[in-house]
Design an enzyme around this catalytic site. Structure first.
Site, PDB file in Angstrom:
ATOM      1  N   LEU A 240     -49.742  -0.360  30.296  1.00  0.00           N
ATOM      2  CA  LEU A 240     -48.786   0.167  29.308  1.00  0.00           C
ATOM      3  C   LEU A 240     -48.678  -0.721  28.075  1.00  0.00           C
ATOM      4  CD1 LEU A 240     -45.863  -1.528  29.466  1.00  0.00           C
ATOM      5  CD2 LEU A 240     -45.606  -0.170  31.523  1.00  0.00           C
TER       6      LEU A 240
ATOM      7  N   CYS B 231     -50.557  -9.819  25.523  1.00  0.00           N
ATOM      8  CA  CYS B 231     -51.713  -9.573  26.408  1.00  0.00           C
ATOM      9  C   CYS B 231     -53.069  -9.960  25.837  1.00  0.00           C
ATOM     10  CB  CYS B 231     -51.751  -8.104  26.801  1.00  0.00           C
ATOM     11  SG  CYS B 231     -50.431  -7.678  27.918  1.00  0.00           S
TER      12      CYS B 231
ATOM     13  N   GLU C 194     -46.397  -1.989  24.814  1.00  0.00           N
ATOM     14  CA  GLU C 194     -45.010  -2.109  24.368  1.00  0.00           C
ATOM     15  C   GLU C 194     -44.749  -1.088  23.272  1.00  0.00           C
ATOM     16  OE1 GLU C 194     -44.033  -6.121  23.261  1.00  0.00           O
ATOM     17  OE2 GLU C 194     -44.947  -6.882  25.090  1.00  0.00           O
TER      18      GLU C 194
ATOM     19  N   ALA D  45     -58.282  -1.781  10.947  1.00  0.00           N
ATOM     20  CA  ALA D  45     -58.422  -3.143  10.425  1.00  0.00           C
ATOM     21  C   ALA D  45     -57.056  -3.620   9.950  1.00  0.00           C
ATOM     22  CB  ALA D  45     -59.417  -3.144   9.269  1.00  0.00           C
ATOM     23  N   GLY D  46     -56.819  -4.906  10.027  1.00  0.00           N
ATOM     24  CA  GLY D  46     -55.521  -5.428   9.600  1.00  0.00           C
ATOM     25  C   GLY D  46     -55.434  -6.921   9.845  1.00  0.00           C
TER      26      GLY D  46
ATOM     27  N   LEU E 122     -59.412   0.920  16.047  1.00  0.00           N
ATOM     28  CA  LEU E 122     -60.326   0.570  14.954  1.00  0.00           C
ATOM     29  C   LEU E 122     -59.540   0.426  13.647  1.00  0.00           C
ATOM     30  CD1 LEU E 122     -63.560   2.745  15.464  1.00  0.00           C
ATOM     31  CD2 LEU E 122     -63.291   0.278  15.777  1.00  0.00           C
TER      32      LEU E 122
HETATM   33  C1  UDX Z   1     -51.883  -4.176  25.111  1.00  0.00           C
HETATM   34  C2  UDX Z   1     -52.792  -3.138  25.770  1.00  0.00           C
HETATM   35  O1  UDX Z   1     -53.009  -2.057  24.888  1.00  0.00           O
HETATM   36  C3  UDX Z   1     -52.200  -2.655  27.075  1.00  0.00           C
HETATM   37  O2  UDX Z   1     -53.071  -1.728  27.700  1.00  0.00           O
HETATM   38  C4  UDX Z   1     -51.997  -3.880  27.942  1.00  0.00           C
HETATM   39  O3  UDX Z   1     -51.612  -3.579  29.218  1.00  0.00           O
HETATM   40  C5  UDX Z   1     -51.049  -4.858  27.269  1.00  0.00           C
HETATM   41  O4  UDX Z   1     -51.625  -5.225  26.025  1.00  0.00           O
HETATM   42  P1  UDX Z   1     -49.702  -4.183  23.634  1.00  0.00           P
HETATM   43  O5  UDX Z   1     -49.948  -5.643  23.486  1.00  0.00           O
HETATM   44  O6  UDX Z   1     -48.337  -3.730  23.979  1.00  0.00           O
HETATM   45  O7  UDX Z   1     -50.679  -3.547  24.729  1.00  0.00           O
HETATM   46  O8  UDX Z   1     -50.078  -3.529  22.221  1.00  0.00           O
HETATM   47  P2  UDX Z   1     -51.209  -2.639  21.559  1.00  0.00           P
HETATM   48  O9  UDX Z   1     -50.559  -1.418  21.035  1.00  0.00           O
HETATM   49  O10 UDX Z   1     -52.387  -2.460  22.406  1.00  0.00           O
HETATM   50  O11 UDX Z   1     -51.579  -3.548  20.296  1.00  0.00           O
HETATM   51  C6  UDX Z   1     -51.987  -4.900  20.435  1.00  0.00           C
HETATM   52  C7  UDX Z   1     -52.217  -5.537  19.104  1.00  0.00           C
HETATM   53  O12 UDX Z   1     -53.388  -5.028  18.495  1.00  0.00           O
HETATM   54  C8  UDX Z   1     -51.104  -5.317  18.076  1.00  0.00           C
HETATM   55  O13 UDX Z   1     -50.867  -6.545  17.432  1.00  0.00           O
HETATM   56  C9  UDX Z   1     -51.666  -4.304  17.120  1.00  0.00           C
HETATM   57  O14 UDX Z   1     -51.125  -4.442  15.824  1.00  0.00           O
HETATM   58  C10 UDX Z   1     -53.137  -4.657  17.152  1.00  0.00           C
HETATM   59  N1  UDX Z   1     -54.021  -3.540  16.812  1.00  0.00           N
HETATM   60  C11 UDX Z   1     -54.090  -2.455  17.627  1.00  0.00           C
HETATM   61  C12 UDX Z   1     -54.816  -3.616  15.675  1.00  0.00           C
HETATM   62  O15 UDX Z   1     -54.773  -4.606  14.935  1.00  0.00           O
HETATM   63  N2  UDX Z   1     -55.668  -2.593  15.393  1.00  0.00           N
HETATM   64  C13 UDX Z   1     -55.769  -1.489  16.181  1.00  0.00           C
HETATM   65  O16 UDX Z   1     -56.567  -0.596  15.857  1.00  0.00           O
HETATM   66  C14 UDX Z   1     -54.949  -1.411  17.328  1.00  0.00           C
END
Ligand code: UDX
Length: 457
Positions: free
Chosen positions: A161, A286, A163, A278-279, A276
């Site tokens: 899951l 996690c 957050e 970018a940022g 995908l």
């Molecule tokens: C993540 C995993 O998705 C989840 O399956 C796991 O169990 C716990 O870790 P979470 O950390 O809650 O979940 O957030 P998530 O929405 O996956 O985003 C993680 C980070 O990646 C964020 O900082 C988000 O801003 C960044 N992100 C996500 C990007 O920079 N680009 C993207 O395309 C997607």
């Protein structure tokens, strides 16, 4: 609903434990949520959610007849069917994972099991390879001390899951992974998740089933493979984000638009469009922890994980790119005022763990900037955790913009889409905007007179 009602104990009421406990209670199981922190339990007993998670409060209310909160395992049902361990597993400095809290819970479970029970003990916290075995041996040792002959099973059931969308991810997952060696454990966990696997629960109004959602797959495997699935999934997603960020850097050099590149590759079904964006890269509890942990585990086998190590390097470089962009536009950072829009590692949470904002703030302060910050939800958490950082707190984006030489978008909260840029423009000293999440329309902001820099555009 013809689902079997199980008695479930969940130890740990963080994001995973509380969201899972509330959802399982909503789905009809009898759930005891345990946390050793009395303050957390008192708050939960009063019906107040202790984490910021959209919709959780409402689900707690709906599930309350099946929910008990307590600070001791002694309150577990004597015939508990499933114990779920969902306590914290923090990183050590070398990237290894500290599972002492998991072991402690295993000891406590071993101390309360009786001769007649046949429970399944589930590792839901992200734990290193071999943790299922470890939990089993800890419990066996404790049972032997009391001469108890309890047949118990240990299973690995990693959590995926996210957050901010924890309820949706719990009720409508892509798959449920169970790593167990024995059939009774698999059968019990199938019963536990039956309502989700069959999607036969009454839909909560605020969490409708996503359009086109299929019943989730139930993947049964051995505990070690289940443990590795969790690390591989998070490493892959982290790598996907670093991949697009690395290409974003190149897109800036050659004059391409990374959003279009991402769309162009993502529509190939073998690649997929998600993760995908970018940022500023990933943050949170996690991706950083799990990538380091798997690199550490592999190193113990003398096996370097080259791709994952590169993904980690790219991720942290991405944060400091913001500062380099500021330097190239406003030249002198010392004495300038920089406003950060957003602090949490992503929208819809107040979580600041491994948030890019922290590294960026520290670097800007080190370079002599005056830093102002605003976040719709995470300001208090920031004050509590980072009181030593000399920043100015603002109550909204307009107050933040006053006398700034540059604004930087850190977190793409949806409320920022209604920023009144004409007003903001009038309040700033220099009209520089770094869009760290590619949220805004470059052409529009440039027309208003802003110097705009996104990521990879
Ligand atoms: C993540 C995993 O998705 C989840 O399956 C796991 O169990 C716990 O870790 P979470 O950390 O809650 O979940 O957030 P998530 O929405 O996956 O985003 C993680 C980070 O990646 C964020 O900082 C988000 O801003 C960044 N992100 C996500 C990007 O920079 N680009 C993207 O395309 C997607």
């Amino acid at each position: 609903m013809n689902n079997v009602q199980l008695k479930v104990v969940i130890v740990g009421t963080g994001y995973v434990g509380l969201s899972t406990g509330v959802c399982l209670a909503y789905l009809g199981h009898k759930v005891v949520c345990i946390d050793k922190n009395k303050k957390i339990i008192d708050t939960l007993k009063n019906g107040v959610a202790t984490i910021y998670e959209p919709g959780l409060q409402d689900m707690m209310e709906k599930a309350k007849k099946n929910l008990i909160f307590t600070d001791t395992l002694e309150d577990a049902y004597p015939d508990t069917n499933v114990f779920i361990i969902a306590v914290g597993t923090p990183s050590k400095t070398n990237g290894d994972v500290n599972i002492s809290a998991v072991e402690k819970v295993a000891e406590e479970i071993g101390d309360i099991l009786n001769n007649n029970c046949r429970p399944v003990i589930v590792n839901k916290s992200t734990v290193p390879i071999g943790s299922a075995r470890k939990v089993e041996s800890v419990i066996k040792t404790r049972l032997a001390r009391r001469d108890i002959q309890c047949k118990f099973f240990v299973a690995s059931n990693p959590e995926f899951l996210r957050e901010g969308v924890a309820i949706i991810d719990t009720l409508y997952p892509d798959r449920i992974v169970v790593g167990a060696d024995e059939t009774p454990a698999i059968n019990t966990l199938r019963q536990l998740y039956e309502p989700i696997l069959e999607q036969n629960f009454s839909l909560p109004l605020s969490f409708q089933r996503p359009a086109g959602f299929d019943k989730p797959s139930f993947i049964v495997t051995d505990p070690t493979s289940a443990e590795l699935i969790k690390y591989a999934a998070n490493s892959f997603l982290a790598m996907k984000i670093s991949f697009i960020n690395e290409f974003a850097g190149l897109a800036e050099k050659v004059g391409a638009d990374i959003k279009q590149v991402a769309q162009g590759i993502g529509l190939d079904k073998r690649i997929g469009t998600r993760y995908l964006e970018a940022g500023l890269g990933w943050g949170g509890s996690c991706f950083g922890k799990d990538t380091r942990a798997i690199v550490y585990t592999a190193s113990q086998y003398n096996y370097p994980m080259e791709l994952i190590q590169a993904a980690i390097r790219v991720n942290y470089r991405q944060r400091l790119n913001v500062v380099e962009k500021l330097q190239s536009i406003i030249k002198v950072i010392r004495g300038s005022t920089i406003g950060l829009i957003g602090l949490s590692f992503k929208p819809n949470t107040d979580d600041l763990r491994d948030a890019p904002s922290i590294d960026i703030i520290k670097k800007l302060i080190e370079l002599g900037a005056r830093v102002k910050v605003y976040d719709p939800v995470a300001l208090n958490e920031f004050k509590r955790q980072f009181s030593e950082l000399a920043v100015e707190y603002c109550d909204n984006v307009q107050e933040l913009s006053k006398n700034c030489d540059a604004l930087v978008l850190i977190t793409e909260w949806s409320e920022f889409s209604s920023i009144d840029w004409e007003k903001v423009r009038g309040l700033m000293r220099q009209k520089v905007f770094i869009d760290g999440r590619n949220m805004f329309d470059k052409a529009y902001l440039e027309k208003l007179g802003f110097t705009y820099q996104g990521v990879g555009r």
